[in-house]
Design a protein around this motif. Structure first.
Motif, PDB file in Angstrom:
ATOM      1  N   PHE A  37       0.811  -1.215   0.000  1.00  0.00           N
ATOM      2  CA  PHE A  37       0.000   0.000   0.000  1.00  0.00           C
ATOM      3  C   PHE A  37       0.845   1.265   0.000  1.00  0.00           C
ATOM      4  CE2 PHE A  37      -2.444  -3.464   1.584  1.00  0.00           C
ATOM      5  CZ  PHE A  37      -3.717  -3.276   1.064  1.00  0.00           C
ATOM      6  N   SER A  81       2.879   2.625   4.532  1.00  0.00           N
ATOM      7  CA  SER A  81       3.209   1.332   5.126  1.00  0.00           C
ATOM      8  C   SER A  81       2.226   1.044   6.257  1.00  0.00           C
ATOM      9  CB  SER A  81       4.634   1.358   5.673  1.00  0.00           C
ATOM     10  OG  SER A  81       4.742   2.319   6.688  1.00  0.00           O
ATOM     11  N   ASN A  82       1.769  -0.197   6.331  1.00  0.00           N
ATOM     12  CA  ASN A  82       0.777  -0.532   7.360  1.00  0.00           C
ATOM     13  C   ASN A  82       1.138  -1.828   8.089  1.00  0.00           C
ATOM     14  OD1 ASN A  82       0.382  -2.114   5.137  1.00  0.00           O
ATOM     15  ND2 ASN A  82      -1.789  -1.698   4.903  1.00  0.00           N
ATOM     16  N   PRO A  83       2.279  -1.827   8.790  1.00  0.00           N
ATOM     17  CA  PRO A  83       2.616  -3.025   9.561  1.00  0.00           C
ATOM     18  C   PRO A  83       1.595  -3.241  10.677  1.00  0.00           C
ATOM     19  CG  PRO A  83       4.087  -1.231  10.147  1.00  0.00           C
ATOM     20  CD  PRO A  83       3.256  -0.751   9.006  1.00  0.00           C
ATOM     21  N   PHE A  84       1.426  -4.501  11.102  1.00  0.00           N
ATOM     22  CA  PHE A  84       0.553  -4.794  12.234  1.00  0.00           C
ATOM     23  C   PHE A  84       1.265  -4.422  13.527  1.00  0.00           C
ATOM     24  CE2 PHE A  84      -0.739  -8.407   9.279  1.00  0.00           C
ATOM     25  CZ  PHE A  84      -1.833  -7.722   8.791  1.00  0.00           C
ATOM     26  N   PRO A  85       0.511  -4.141  14.569  1.00  0.00           N
ATOM     27  CA  PRO A  85       1.165  -3.842  15.861  1.00  0.00           C
ATOM     28  C   PRO A  85       1.723  -5.118  16.491  1.00  0.00           C
ATOM     29  CG  PRO A  85      -1.220  -3.743  16.093  1.00  0.00           C
ATOM     30  CD  PRO A  85      -0.941  -4.017  14.652  1.00  0.00           C
ATOM     31  N   LYS A  86       2.660  -5.731  15.826  1.00  0.00           N
ATOM     32  CA  LYS A  86       3.290  -6.955  16.298  1.00  0.00           C
ATOM     33  C   LYS A  86       4.787  -6.799  16.103  1.00  0.00           C
ATOM     34  CE  LYS A  86      -0.440  -9.883  14.389  1.00  0.00           C
ATOM     35  NZ  LYS A  86      -0.818 -10.934  15.295  1.00  0.00           N
ATOM     36  N   TYR A 142       2.833 -13.638   9.742  1.00  0.00           N
ATOM     37  CA  TYR A 142       1.371 -13.641   9.803  1.00  0.00           C
ATOM     38  C   TYR A 142       0.721 -14.408   8.649  1.00  0.00           C
ATOM     39  CZ  TYR A 142      -3.445 -12.101   9.844  1.00  0.00           C
ATOM     40  OH  TYR A 142      -4.807 -12.085   9.839  1.00  0.00           O
ATOM     41  N   PHE A 181       6.875  -1.052  14.712  1.00  0.00           N
ATOM     42  CA  PHE A 181       6.750   0.412  14.700  1.00  0.00           C
ATOM     43  C   PHE A 181       8.073   1.092  14.990  1.00  0.00           C
ATOM     44  CE2 PHE A 181       2.087  -0.318  15.851  1.00  0.00           C
ATOM     45  CZ  PHE A 181       1.715  -0.230  14.519  1.00  0.00           C
ATOM     46  N   GLN A 219       9.782   0.097   7.222  1.00  0.00           N
ATOM     47  CA  GLN A 219       8.417  -0.416   7.407  1.00  0.00           C
ATOM     48  C   GLN A 219       7.819  -0.829   6.064  1.00  0.00           C
ATOM     49  OE1 GLN A 219       5.643   1.895   9.684  1.00  0.00           O
ATOM     50  NE2 GLN A 219       7.033   2.159  11.404  1.00  0.00           N
ATOM     51  N   ARG A 258       6.310  -9.064   4.037  1.00  0.00           N
ATOM     52  CA  ARG A 258       5.088  -9.708   4.510  1.00  0.00           C
ATOM     53  C   ARG A 258       4.283 -10.240   3.328  1.00  0.00           C
ATOM     54  NH1 ARG A 258       1.285  -5.766   7.842  1.00  0.00           N
ATOM     55  NH2 ARG A 258       0.934  -4.978   5.752  1.00  0.00           N
ATOM     56  N   ALA A 259       4.246  -9.422   2.252  1.00  0.00           N
ATOM     57  CA  ALA A 259       3.507  -9.851   1.060  1.00  0.00           C
ATOM     58  C   ALA A 259       4.228 -11.014   0.374  1.00  0.00           C
ATOM     59  CB  ALA A 259       3.340  -8.680   0.095  1.00  0.00           C
ATOM     60  N   ALA A 281      -6.364   0.755   6.800  1.00  0.00           N
ATOM     61  CA  ALA A 281      -5.140   0.160   6.251  1.00  0.00           C
ATOM     62  C   ALA A 281      -4.808  -1.164   6.930  1.00  0.00           C
ATOM     63  CB  ALA A 281      -3.980   1.138   6.409  1.00  0.00           C
ATOM     64  N   GLN A 282      -5.123  -1.278   8.220  1.00  0.00           N
ATOM     65  CA  GLN A 282      -4.846  -2.536   8.918  1.00  0.00           C
ATOM     66  C   GLN A 282      -5.712  -3.662   8.371  1.00  0.00           C
ATOM     67  OE1 GLN A 282      -2.724  -3.474  11.556  1.00  0.00           O
ATOM     68  NE2 GLN A 282      -1.631  -1.601  11.082  1.00  0.00           N
ATOM     69  N   LEU A 318      -3.339 -10.178   2.313  1.00  0.00           N
ATOM     70  CA  LEU A 318      -2.511 -11.367   2.519  1.00  0.00           C
ATOM     71  C   LEU A 318      -3.336 -12.644   2.423  1.00  0.00           C
ATOM     72  CD1 LEU A 318      -0.347 -10.117   5.490  1.00  0.00           C
ATOM     73  CD2 LEU A 318       0.451 -10.645   3.193  1.00  0.00           C
ATOM     74  N   ASN A 334      -5.230  -4.500  17.285  1.00  0.00           N
ATOM     75  CA  ASN A 334      -4.978  -3.060  17.251  1.00  0.00           C
ATOM     76  C   ASN A 334      -5.699  -2.322  18.372  1.00  0.00           C
ATOM     77  OD1 ASN A 334      -3.569  -1.685  14.735  1.00  0.00           O
ATOM     78  ND2 ASN A 334      -4.427  -3.621  14.069  1.00  0.00           N
ATOM     79  N   HIS A 357       0.498   7.699  14.941  1.00  0.00           N
ATOM     80  CA  HIS A 357       1.326   6.923  14.022  1.00  0.00           C
ATOM     81  C   HIS A 357       1.158   7.398  12.591  1.00  0.00           C
ATOM     82  CE1 HIS A 357       3.449   3.731  12.176  1.00  0.00           C
ATOM     83  NE2 HIS A 357       2.390   3.299  11.543  1.00  0.00           N
TER      84      HIS A 357
END
Lengths: 279, 252, 306
Positions: free
Chosen positions: B91, B94-99, B107, B147, B154, B161-162, C188-189, C196, C210, C306
């Motif tokens: 995208f 950047s939209n990483p997960f909070p992990k 994931y 983050f 990121q 990830r993709a 976006a999340q 995926l 989240n 963020h």
């Protein structure tokens, strides 16, 4: 293929979870419908002109909730007269000047005050007013309701004012208007309908309060228009009827509830009809 | 060279508004195709048609055919979940997960149950991070929050990830638009490397970027496909006057 | 700026400050009055007031433990029932249902919050309590009767009924907060997970991750409401100051002992004991609400920061 099985399982789980969440929503809606339907079913049969206008009589002789309706009306109006100006004023302060430490403190305490059980407010007013006056009164009841109202109204007012676009104020300020005129003539009118909505919902909320009235306004068997005397209210009357031993009383509790809930629902639905945004 | 994606007479609507008009286009396998055009021209909408991301918008409507490997992805029986695994997406922001960094890459592998065991999972994560040229920068802090990475890192993490779910096509929606020049350069180098194994469709508003990374370029305007040609030709001798005007900066 | 403007501004500002300060004065006065009025019991019993399990106003023995126990257990029952239910509704409204279905349902859930406590109490006495006595209670005793929780006599009035009615009242509040936190999770999340190849539910799990601290905040807020819930609980919990393992036995909460007895408490020490319990409830809900606010704010901050 093993992967296909896993894949189908994932989609199955997803479908099951969707159904489960839908079931949660359906369950709660069903509860709402059951509660409202039961109130209507039990309440309608007991409502009559006599019931709406007379005062409570000894069991078996009829009687009604006229004085409780009047008492609730008086206390709600008086509470609004005290609570709305203070709440709206505090809300305007929070929105217009409330970004420093004082505003942050007020906002924090307003939020926590909203969460304080209303019975605590009743105890507070009891120690503050009832003990010195040595008797319960409609005024003490009104004050309890006003205290419950103030933080709610303050926070909704603040939110509504913050929705007024900055450009609107800046336009007026640029013309050399003092801040108070801008707030009074531009910002408040622009936020008026939102503030009114918040006020309506706060009124709906206090008209359903029982706990803070139990030992401040107490109850009365008579029509009473003097706020320094104990005063009857719909909610306390419902509580007394409901916990009483006689079927006739229970009947009257349902009828009084129908009127109270009807009123509160009407306010909520009207508010919803006039505003598209959710509150 | 075969075409991976074959689009015929594609129309796209948001409710009553038509956003794409009768688009027919082939995207060749293992090449980079760039999509350029003024903002609002429909290039991002077009990209999201290719993995049915527009399905999340209730009022969206599609007509025409979009075939990937000869199969119409808008056919009623299409498995959208499987489709999106095959067609990855990166995208604009950047939209990483909070992990953690590791869990972000893991994931897709986990939900698709692609790994045999823990070691296999770790190897797959490592490979994806290497393929996205991020491994050396993060190998010592795989278990820290995603983050904590810079914007460019990121974005490469999102690419990793993709890649981890082994897609065949990668859609990139202005992947470098929020990044500084150095981070942008890294992403561009990565795109060129990735085309060895993947078919890539990249939307960009930066024409130099399109020229640097792509084999072919498609020019969109107001929802219409104006011209598709090999990139070099497009930027030197475009067929259409409109393309020339846009490229030379006469509007935009 | 003209001189009248400056004067006008400071007058205006001063008036508003007075209004705003009223809120602080109320909270301060509340604490002061309650502390002052609970001094007699604090002097008499000290800390033992909170751990004493005997409550005998006629003999001037005041131990608050049965009420503290009743408050905590009934609130826990309420949360155990209300939290999964609220999460389910909120997820349905934000992640699953199309807007034209979600909007009226959300409104109806809000209406549930608008129904007064005393009305829930009335409904609890005449509908829920008989239901538990005749259907739910025997069912639980048949299948889970070996657990002490479900032993004892079945009157329909008791801890479980109190917890269930509280759960119904807390659900709309928790739902509303969870809805708000889910709504601030960036699209976006969701798109990242979908792209995926995640299913709808797998995507929802990412969204929940989240919103985790906000959801915790919603639960804590629900706890605050349950702890202070008064009328409905007073009407169905049985009002008996005992500590019993059975959920069918009557119990008492702090809020309900205040509602039921405060008006009759003419004795000074009795009233002081009740007010001290009020003070405890006030402080606990105050802390719980502050914590809830902190947790919910964290989500909002992270999403915008963020």
């Amino acid at each position: 293929m093993a992967n296909d099985i896993a894949h189908n399982r994932r989609k199955f789980v997803s479908g099951v979870m969707t159904s489960l969440t839908a079931a949660c929503a359906t369950f709660v809606i069903a509860i709402l419908v059951i509660i409202l339907a039961y109130i209507a079913y039990r309440g309608f049969s007991a409502i009559s002109w006599e019931f709406l206008t007379e005062t409570p009589k000894p069991v078996g002789e009829g009687g009604g909730i006229g004085n409780a309706i009047v008492g609730s009306g008086i206390m709600t109006v008086l509470a609004s007269l005290i609570g709305l100006p203070i709440g709206i004023g505090a809300g305007v302060y929070l929105a217009e000047f409330g970004d420093k430490w004082f505003g942050t403190t007020v906002r924090f305490f307003a939020d926590t005050l909203i969460g304080v059980p209303s019975i605590i407010v009743g105890i507070f007013v009891y120690t503050l007013i009832v003990l010195p006056m040595t008797r319960q009164s409609g005024f003490a009841g009104s004050l309890s309701l006003a205290i419950i109202m103030i933080p709610i109204v303050a926070r909704t007012t603040e939110e509504m004012i913050r929705l007024v676009p900055k450009s609107m104020r800046e336009g007026a300020l640029a013309l050399g208007a003092p801040q108070w005129r801008v707030t009074w003539n531009i910002v408040l009118p622009a936020a008026a309908s939102g503030i009114a909505t918040g006020a309506m919902l706060a009124i709906a909320r206090i008209s359903g309060e029982t706990a803070p009235l139990l030992f401040t306004a107490l109850n009365s068997r008579f029509y009473n228009f003097y706020v320094d005397q104990p005063m009857s209210s719909l909610t306390v009357q419902i509580y007394n009827f409901a916990t009483g031993p006689f079927e006739v009383e229970h009947q009257m509790a349902w009828a009084a509830t129908l009127i109270l809930v009807g009123l509160i629902l009407i306010i909520n639905i009207i508010v919803r009809m006039f505003t598209k945004k959710k509150y | 060279m075969g075409s991976k994606i074959n689009i015929k007479n594609l129309n796209f609507f948001y409710g009553a508004d038509q956003a794409l008009f009768d688009i027919s286009l082939k995207i060749p396998e293992r090449q980079v195709m760039a999509f350029i055009g003024p903002s609002g021209c429909g290039k991002s909408t077009f990209l999201r048609v290719l993995n049915r991301m527009n399905d999340t918008i209730p009022i969206a409507k599609v007509s025409g055919t979009v075939k990937i490997d000869g199969k119409d992805i808008y056919a009623p029986k299409t498995d959208v979940v499987a489709l999106r695994r095959k067609v990855g997406m990166v995208f604009q922001k950047s939209n990483p997960f909070p992990k953690t960094i590791f869990e972000n890459v893991a994931y897709g592998i986990r939900i698709n149950r692609m790994h045999k065991d823990k070691t296999d999972l770790e190897e797959r994560v490592e490979k994806a991070l290497k393929d996205s040229a991020l491994w050396d920068e993060v190998k010592d802090r795989l278990n820290t929050s995603a983050f904590g990475l810079s914007g460019g890192q990121q974005q490469r993490l999102c690419i990793a990830r993709a890649l981890a779910v082994q897609p065949e096509v990668i859609l990139m929606d202005e992947p470098a638009s929020a990044l500084d020049p150095i981070a942008t350069q890294k992403i561009e180098e990565l795109v060129v490397e990735l085309k060895e194994h993947y078919t890539i469709a990249i939307v960009t508003h930066n024409m130099q970027q399109a020229a640097r990374v792509s084999d072919r370029t498609a020019f969109f305007m107001l929802g219409k496909l104006i011209e598709v040609n090999p990139t070099e030709r497009m930027f030197t001798h475009p067929d259409e006057k409109l393309t020339e005007d846009y490229i030379t900066g006469r509007f935009g | 700026m003209s001189k009248t403007g400056t004067i006008g501004d400071s007058v205006f500002r001063t008036i508003l400050i007075i209004f705003a300060a009223t809120i602080l004065v109320i909270v301060a006065a509340m604490i002061a009055m309650m502390v002052q009025n609970s001094i007699p019991t604090i002097r008499e019993f000290g800390f033992g007031f909170l751990t004493g399990s005997r409550w005998l106003p006629a003999s001037d023995i005041y131990g608050a433990l049965p009420f503290i126990y009743g408050t905590i257990v009934s609130s826990l029952i309420a949360l155990i029932l209300a939290v999964p239910l609220s999460l389910g509704i909120a997820i349905f409204l934000v992640e699953q249902a199309p807007a034209r279905i979600a909007r009226p349902i959300a409104f109806m859930v809000e209406l549930l919050a608008a129904i007064p406590s005393v009305v829930y109490g009335l409904w609890g006495i005449f509908v829920l309590a008989p239901f538990i006595r005749v259907y739910l209670g025997p069912f639980l005793q048949n299948y889970f009767g070996f657990i002490p929780l479900f032993q004892g006599r079945l009157t329909g009035i008791g801890m479980l009924t109190g917890g269930i009615i509280m759960a119904l009242m807390v659900t709309p509040i928790v739902t509303a907060v969870v809805r708000d936190v889910l709504e601030v999770v960036p699209t976006a999340q969701r798109e990242a997970a979908l792209a995926l190849g995640a299913t709808k539910w797998e995507t929802t799990v990412i969204v929940l991750g989240n919103a985790a601290s906000g959801i915790a905040g919603a639960v804590v807020l629900g706890l605050g409401r349950a702890l202070g819930e008064t009328m409905a609980v007073t009407m169905v919990i049985g009002n008996s100051p005992q500590i019993s393992a059975s959920l069918f036995e009557p119990a008492y909460t702090i809020a309900s002992v205040l509602a039921a007895n405060f008006a009759e408490a003419t004795d000074k020490l009795y009233m002081s004991a009740l007010i001290e319990m009020g003070l405890v409830l006030f402080l606990v809900t105050f802390i719980v609400n502050a914590l809830a606010k902190l947790l919910v704010l964290r989500v909002a901050k992270r999403q915008t920061g963020h």
